[in-house]
Structures are given as structure tokens and as C-alpha cells.
Design a protein around this motif. Structure first.
Motif: not given
Length: 836
Positions: A252-261
Motif C-alpha cells: 500500500l501507499e499512505k498518501v498525505d495530501g492537501q486540498v486547496t480551495v
């Protein structure tokens, strides 16, 4: 995938329409079209009649003004930009008397010039857009050749005109009025910084394996140390892991992401001012201040699933002392294994919903200008309102099912997708090997490897080896630190200017090693106690010492028995400042270790096997053994005050003593003792009065030089004998005159003579009491005071007052050598003192 933006969708549509309106509607003048494109470049399409004569005017640049006023008005802000032709002129196909010309000023030149004039104007233009006013910069051309040139920044050569008045008077034009259309052109500057669409970004991707095999199932580790960074020799490693009889490796890959609005906060302004021409102006303007608001998300993404049956595990490496095998037991019967996955792909597809909350209406701001300038939009921040507007972000992970068990769920969560469950094999083999020792003698070094092999049963039943994922390379680094302190007894220090590192000749001092200190900033090291890794502690003293009953010459490396050892500095060393060297050697040090293999304070480099330290000290002398003895000079010391007639009593009286004192330290030719005498009269009640004492030189004459003041300071220069080495015995006599008088300190000799002449000495001469003589001994070295016997001021701070240390009277005055006069009920009329 469905995405809900509440009112945001509607708002963006409106904003996009507004932006299009502001940027794309050019101002059309009689001179042609002059407009900014949406990026901020200035374009002009000019349709002008072809010049019929040889002399004509030509636009070579523009003045972009912030305010609709002349450029020379105080407070006006403007920039001068050049223009270039971005495509060839074209003859009007409908009327050959006219030609179309196409000009452009690049956005970079415009924005850079505006920013250099005013950061505030720059921010208003780029963030909110605004109206600007444009004048042409013109020149005269003769037969198509311009007579002036404009350069970026406004410099020019030749015939260049920046105002209508200038160009209109430059020549006798046929129609000056036609030139006016090139000045005072009102153009709307576009919003340059435009809101982006919602963005999705992977910030960090961390591989995660749910496995019972070598892949993340096994780890070579230490409880305290990070192996790739450093572990001391002699420490132990451990191998831990789990292996199923049917190995599942879920990657698996643990994805730490970001949503920018981009959140827009509408702000309404009413601008009021009186312009340059005296006209009251009012403008209502609503702007949208954009803030990019981000929220972090986290989810797990499916990569792959590997399945292999395990037969045997082996690890091997020199650094762990050879090879170790782990028997995996019975051969597995994997049977049928089923699995299923749902993969959602990109970050955007893992976000199910973004909630934008309504923004409270911001208050209308009325901006009034005290000048004829239109008020500027203030840089008020509404980031707090924007932050509050971004609500929840619904996130999901991929879905993974193995053998009917859901390992990873795609259940929705706020900001965080589901975490994977731990897969458990029916027949789990736990691998746990402790106490894999690194030999103490293992040299420092990096990239020591431990190789691991897992043996699997292939599909065809043959035995197949498969290397483990690379176990961490081991860096062996045995740490030591070397921090030393010098411990001395300050109560032995007689220096006039003492220092904490002073060592007194002939006295004892101690060196203390500390194995506690900072090492490398890695796990298990850092601030720690490193005594367990120490093989030897050594000191190198630049002067002779006695240690454990043995005399060591200067420059000898001395092996110490413990971290705290005492030494006696030999008296025959030379006084001065020295640097003591010390080093601590790790137990994996080479036998023939050199200076280049030790490092200051801590051996943080791998090629160093020891740490060293240096500390500066002073070897200082001392002065002691004040001895006072009587000397019979066959003269008597009178009572106070001046005795004109010789005393008739037959009590023993002494007016001469021999004073001796011992110094330790190398005595140079310029060294001497300064003896400072203080005189007191001790009254019946024991109180001391400081006095000056005068010797009576002539008794039968009351005129001329009949008095001589007794010395206050006496220099003993080379009046010593060498007892041994640096030990010197200084001796000198001190004698009182047969007749003397005592008067208060500071009494002039003239006052004394006047009192004697008048016969009225009662008020001036001190009549009752005993004369007390005290002495302070200070050794001078190279012309400066060095050590002091009494050292009274420093003695109050805990340093040595040798008078008291050797048993001298604690009563004032210190250093008494002689007391004369008959006390009550005493046969003798003198006392001598000292400490020996």
C-alpha cells in the motif's frame, strides 16, 4: 465523481463572467484600440492616415498614470513604458489612405515598473484591477525616421515629448486637436492574480506493507540505536518479524495530501474624493479578496498483493558474527486464496465532498480621501473569514479484500480515509532473534551489511531463494566524549588577581573526566553518558606532577585509574599559563592510536576513536611561613607619647625584630617583595587608631629637620636565600627608633613641630596606648603585584588569607609583627607575632 461546492459554483461562474468583462472590453478611441489583455500587456491597434508630408509625429511609448491628473502633480504615480510593433503594418483594405499599426508593451516591463514606483499600487492592480490613465510618449519623425528614442525606465535620447503641449508645439501641425486623442486615455487594468480552481496535491507518499514476509515483516534493529546512523561496537542487534506459511505481502501507499480551495470574500467599498479639477467624485466598487485555504487529507492506496509460500529464512553478515538460520517448520498448504480490490486512482477521486460554508457579509467600507486622489483599496485581511468557510473534506481509501476479509475499507471519513487492518495468517511463524552481538573490536565504519534470504516454494515445487528487502546498513561508531574540569582549592590561591584555573605550586589539584556529554544528534547518542564505551582515560600535563606516588615528567601521557584523579604539582615547575591535554579512548581504538584519530570533545567522525579536550591553567606561586623573632639592639622603646627623659624602669623592652617569610615560585631578577607597614595605637579598651609614626632625629634642637617619618612601604629586593628549587626564604630586620611620636594619620610635619615648640602636644600627640606594627607581604613579578600573604579583599571571597590559614590572630590588624608598650599587670612591655 460528484462534488458539492454549495454556493461556490454559482459564485465562480459570476466571478469568471466579471473577469471576462473587465479584461476583454477594450477602450476604443479615435486613435484606435488601446487595451490590456488579461495578462497585463498593453496593446494598441491604431488606424491612422498615412502621412502626406515628410514630417510626422509618432507614438514611441506610453505613460501609465494612476490618477487622472498631470504627471507633475505631487502625489501622482506613473510609469513610462516602451512599445514595440508585434506585427507588420497593414493597409486598410477598405481605404488605402489609412494604415493599421499594431503595438504592444509587455506585461513584465509594465508590472516591474509599477512595482518599483509603488508596491501598494502594484498590489491593487494585480489583485483587484483598476482604471489607469494613459498618455502617449511621442517623437517627430522625418521621412519615416524617428528623431528620438525612448528606453525602458523613461530615459531617452533625441527629440522625445511626454505631454500634449510638448508634441503639439514641436512642429506646425496641420491639426493639433487630432493629437489630443493620444492623451488622457482611460483604460481598465485587469485582475492579474486570478483564483485557481480547486487543486489536489500529494504531499508525501509513504510505502506501507502489510506482510508476514521479508517485506516490512522483518527488521534488524536496536532498542536504542538507528542502525544506518550509528551503533557502538559491543552492542546487540535483534531480528524481529512474522512470516505466514502462506506469505501475503500487501503493498500500500499512505498518501498525505492537501486540498486547496480558492475562497472569495466579497468586500464592498464606497470611494469618495474631490478630483484635481474640483469635482466631487464617488465610486461604488465591490471586490473579491481571494484566499487559498488548504486542508490536509490522508488515505491509503492499493499498490499490489504478492503471495508466496515460505520454506526457510537465513541472515548472515560479518558484523553479526556469521550466519543465523530460522527454521520455518512444516511446509505450507496454501489452498485457494481469493482477493479483490477497488482502486480510486488520483487524489481528486479520493475526495468525495468539499463543503464550502456561507460567508457572512462583510461591512461596507466608506473610504474618503482628504486629497484629490481617489482613495486606495486598503490591504485589509479577511483570511479568518475565508478559513472558516472551508468546512469538511470527505475522504476515502481504496478497498482491499483478501480471502473474504476486508483489510482496507473505503468507508467515508472526514479528512482521513480508513487505515488498513493487520492481516493474520492461520499458521503464523514469529521470528524473534535477540542478542546478535557486534564484537567490541569491530572498527568504526559505515555500510556494514547484513544480508537476509527467504526461501520459498515455487509454483512448480522447486526450492527458490528470494532476497529479503535490504536490511538497514549498519554503521558501527563507538562513541566517547571528553569533558574535563580542573578542581582546585581556592582557599590556597593567594593571587592578587585569582582565576578559577589557578594551580598552586606544591599543592594538590584534581582532574575530573566527564563521560556525559553531547555526541551525534542521532538516536541513542545525543546527550548521554558514554562511560560504558571507554577503554582509557589519559592526561598529558605540560609540567611535572606526582600521581599515585610517582613523579611524571612534563609531556607524558598518563593512564588514569578512574574518571577522577588527584595530582600534586611539583614546586620546581615554572610559573605561567599551561594547556592541559586529556583524551578518552573507545574500547575499539587501535593500539597505536595517533593524534589524528581523536577529535575535540566527542569522536563524532567515524575515523576517530577517541575524544580529546584541553583546558588552560596557571601555575602560581605562594607565600607563607611568616616568622617574627626578637633582636636585641640594646635600645629601649619608650612609652607614648614622646618620652623626653629616658625611662628608669628595668622591664625588658625590644624595639627590633627579624621578619622572615617563604615564597614558592621561580624568582626572576626583577622579582621582589613589597612589605607594607601599617601603624596603630591600641587604646586601653582595645580600639585601634591608625597613626603616622615619626622618628626623633635630634632632641636638643626644635628647629630644622628634627623628625623623620617611619617607612610605609619597604621593597625587599633579592633578600632571600634559596632553600630548594623554587623555594626562597626572605629575611630582614625591622627596628623602631629609640624615641618616636605617634600622631593621627595625615598630620603634617609642620603641625608636629609647632606643637613641640609651643609645648602643647596634648591635643596632637597620642599619649595613651600601645604601638602596634602590622605588615602585608606582596610578591611582585615582572613589575606587577602577584601573590599576597594576607590578601584580605580576596580572602573575603573564599581565596587564601595565609595569615589566618597559618593560625595568625583573627583580630584586626592582620599581620601584626610587633606591639610595644606596657599593658596592665604585665611584666613585659612588648609582644611579637607571626604564624611560626
Amino acid at each position: 465523481m460528484k462534488q458539492i461546492f454549495s454556493w461556490w459554483k454559482f459564485f465562480l461562474t459570476g466571478v469568471a463572467t466579471l473577469i471576462l468583462f473587465l479584461c476583454a472590453d477594450p477602450i476604443v478611441t479615435k486613435a484606435g484600440e488601446l487595451y490590456f489583455d488579461e495578462e497585463g500587456s498593453l496593446y494598441m491597434t491604431a488606424r491612422e492616415k498615412k502621412a502626406s508630408g515628410s514630417v510626422s509625429y509618432k507614438t514611441i511609448g506610453w505613460i501609465i498614470k494612476r490618477y487622472d491628473m498631470p504627471i507633475d502633480i505631487p502625489g501622482q504615480q506613473y510609469v513610462v513604458v516602451t512599445k514595440t510593433s508585434y506585427k507588420p503594418d497593414e493597409t486598410d483594405p477598405n481605404d488605402s489612405r489609412y494604415v493599421y499599426s499594431y503595438f504592444k508593451s509587455d506585461k513584465e516591463e509594465i508590472l516591474s515598473a509599477v512595482k518599483s514606483v509603488s508596491t501598494e499600487w502594484y498590489n491593487i492592480l494585480t489583485n483587484y484591477g483598476d482604471t489607469v490613465y494613459i498618455d502617449s510618449v511621442m517623437t517627430v519623425q522625418n521621412k519615416g525616421i524617428p528623431l528620438g528614442t525612448l528606453y525602458p525606465g523613461g530615459s531617452y535620447t533625441g527629440e522625445v515629448y511626454f505631454t500634449y503641449e510638448g508634441i503639439s508645439e514641436a512642429r506646425s501641425w496641420a491639426s493639433k486637436e487630432s493629437i489630443k486623442i493620444h492623451f488622457g486615455i482611460e483604460v481598465r487594468f485587469p485582475i492579474i492574480i486570478k483564483p485557481q480552481t480547486t487543486s489536489y496535491r500529494e504531499c508525501m507518499v509513504t510505502p506501507v506493507s502489510i506482510t508476514s514476509s521479508h517485506y516490512n515483516g522483518f527488521n534488524l534493529s536496536s532498542d536504542k540505536f538507528e542502525l544506518s546512523s550509528g551503533i557502538p561496537s559491543g552492542e546487540s542487534l535483534k531480528l524481529k518479524g512474522q512470516a505466514d506459511d502462506a506469505i501475503y505481502k500487501l503493498n500500500l501507499e499512505k498518501v498525505d495530501g492537501q486540498v486547496t480551495v480558492a475562497v472569495a470574500v466579497p468586500v464592498k467599498y464606497i470611494l469618495k474624493w474631490t478630483d484635481y479639477y474640483g469635482k466631487a467624485r464617488e465610486e461604488e466598487r465591490t471586490i473579491y479578496k481571494y484566499y487559498y485555504v488548504s486542508k490536509g487529507i490522508s488515505y491509503y492506496r492499493y499498490v499490489s498483493l504478492d503471495i508466496m509460500p515460505l520454506e526457510e529464512i537465513a541472515i548472515a553478515g560479518q558484523v553479526i558474527g556469521g550466519s543465523k538460520n530460522v527454521n520455518v517448520g512444516a511446509k505450507p498448504d496454501v489452498g485457494k486464496i481469493t482477493s479483490g480490490t477497488v482502486s480510486y486512482g488520483s487524489v481528486k477521486n479520493h475526495v468525495i465532498d468539499i463543503e464550502i460554508l456561507p460567508i457572512s457579509t462583510t461591512p461596507v467600507e466608506v473610504l474618503t480621501s482628504d486629497t484629490y486622489f481617489k482613495p486606495a483599496i486598503p490591504d485589509t485581511s479577511y483570511s479568518y473569514e475565508a478559513q472558516k468557510a472551508l468546512g469538511s473534506v470527505t475522504t476515502i481509501s481504496d478497498r482491499v479484500v483478501i480471502n473474504g476479509t476486508e483489510i482496507l475499507s473505503d468507508k467515508q471519513g472526514e479528512m482521513y480515509g480508513e487505515s488498513p487492518k493487520k492481516y493474520i495468517s492461520p499458521n503464523m511463524i514469529n521470528v524473534n532473534v535477540d542478542n546478535i552481538s557486534i564484537p567490541k573490536e569491530m572498527m568504526n565504519g559505515s555500510d556494514y551489511q547484513v544480508d537476509g534470504t527467504l526461501y520459498y516454494l515455487g509454483d512448480d515445487g522447486t526450492r527458490v531463494s528470494y532476497n529479503m528487502s535490504k536490511l538497514p546498513d549498519i554503521t558501527v561508531h563507538t562513541p566517547v566524549v571528553c569533558n574535563i574540569t580542573i578542581n582546585t582549592d581556592k582557599s590556597l590561591n593567594q593571587m592578587v588577581t585569582p582565576q578559577s584555573g589557578d594551580i598552586v605550586l606544591g599543592e594538590m589539584f584534581a582532574i575530573s573526566f566527564s563521560d556525559f556529554g553531547n555526541h551525534r544528534d542521532i538516536s541513542g547518542y545525543k546527550l548521554n553518558n558514554y562511560s560504558k564505551y571507554v577503554d582509557k582515560r589519559q592526561v598529558n600535563l605540560p609540567f611535572d606532577v606526582i600521581y599515585n606516588g610517582v613523579r611524571y615528567k612534563a609531556g607524558t601521557w598518563i593512564n588514569l585509574k578512574s574518571f577522577y584523579e588527584k595530582f600534586t604539582v611539583c614546586e620546581d615547575n615554572t610559573e605561567g599559563t599551561y594547556s592541559i591535554k586529556a583524551r578518552t579512548l573507545a574500547y575499539n581504538n587501535p593500539i597505536d592510536i595517533g593524534d589524528n584519530q581523536v577529535q575535540w570533545c566527542a569522536n563524532t567522525s567515524l575515523d576517530k576513536y577517541g575524544a580529546y579536550s584541553e583546558i588552560n591553567v596557571r601555575l602560581v606561586g605562594k607565600i607563607h611561613n611568616l616568622t617574627v623573632t626578637t633582636v636585641d639592639k640594646s635600645s629601649k622603646a619608650p612609652d607614648l607619647p614622646l618620652v623626653i627623659e629616658e625611662s628608669e624602669d628595668n622591664k625588658t623592652q625590644v624595639n627590633c625584630v627579624e621578619i622572615s617569610i617563604t615564597t614558592v615560585g621561580d624568582l626572576g631578577d626583577s622579582d621582589y617583595l613589597m612589605v607594607e607597614y601599617d601603624y596603630y595605637v591600641e587604646g586601653v579598651n582595645g580600639a585601634l587608631t591608625p597613626v603616622d609614626v615619626y622618628k626623633v632625629v635630634k632632641r636638643d634642637q626644635l628647629s630644622g629637620e628634627i623628625l623623620e617619618k617611619l617607612i610605609d612601604n619597604d621593597i625587599w629586593n633579592r633578600q632571600f636565600c634559596v632553600v630548594s628549587g623554587n623555594v626562597g626564604l626572605w629575611t630582614k630586620e625591622f627596628q623602631l627608633p629609640g624615641e618616636y611620636i605617634a600622631v593621627p594619620i595625615g598630620t603634617s610635619e609642620e603641625d608636629i613641630k609647632d606643637a613641640i615648640k609651643s609645648g602643647d602636644t596634648k591635643e596632637l600627640f597620642i599619649e595613651d596606648g600601645r604601638l602596634v606594627v602590622a605588615a602585608e607581604f606582596t610578591r611582585y613579578k615582572n613589575g606587577a603585584s602577584y601573590v599576597s600573604y594576607i590578601n584580605e579583599d580576596n580572602g573575603k571571597k573564599g581565596y587564601c588569607n595565609m595569615w589566618l590559614k597559618e593560625g595568625g590572630s583573627s583580630k584586626i590588624p592582620y599581620g601584626m609583627v610587633l606591639k610595644l608598650g606596657q599593658p596592665e599587670d604585665s611584666y613585659y612591655d612588648y609582644e611579637i607575632s607571626g604564624t611560626h
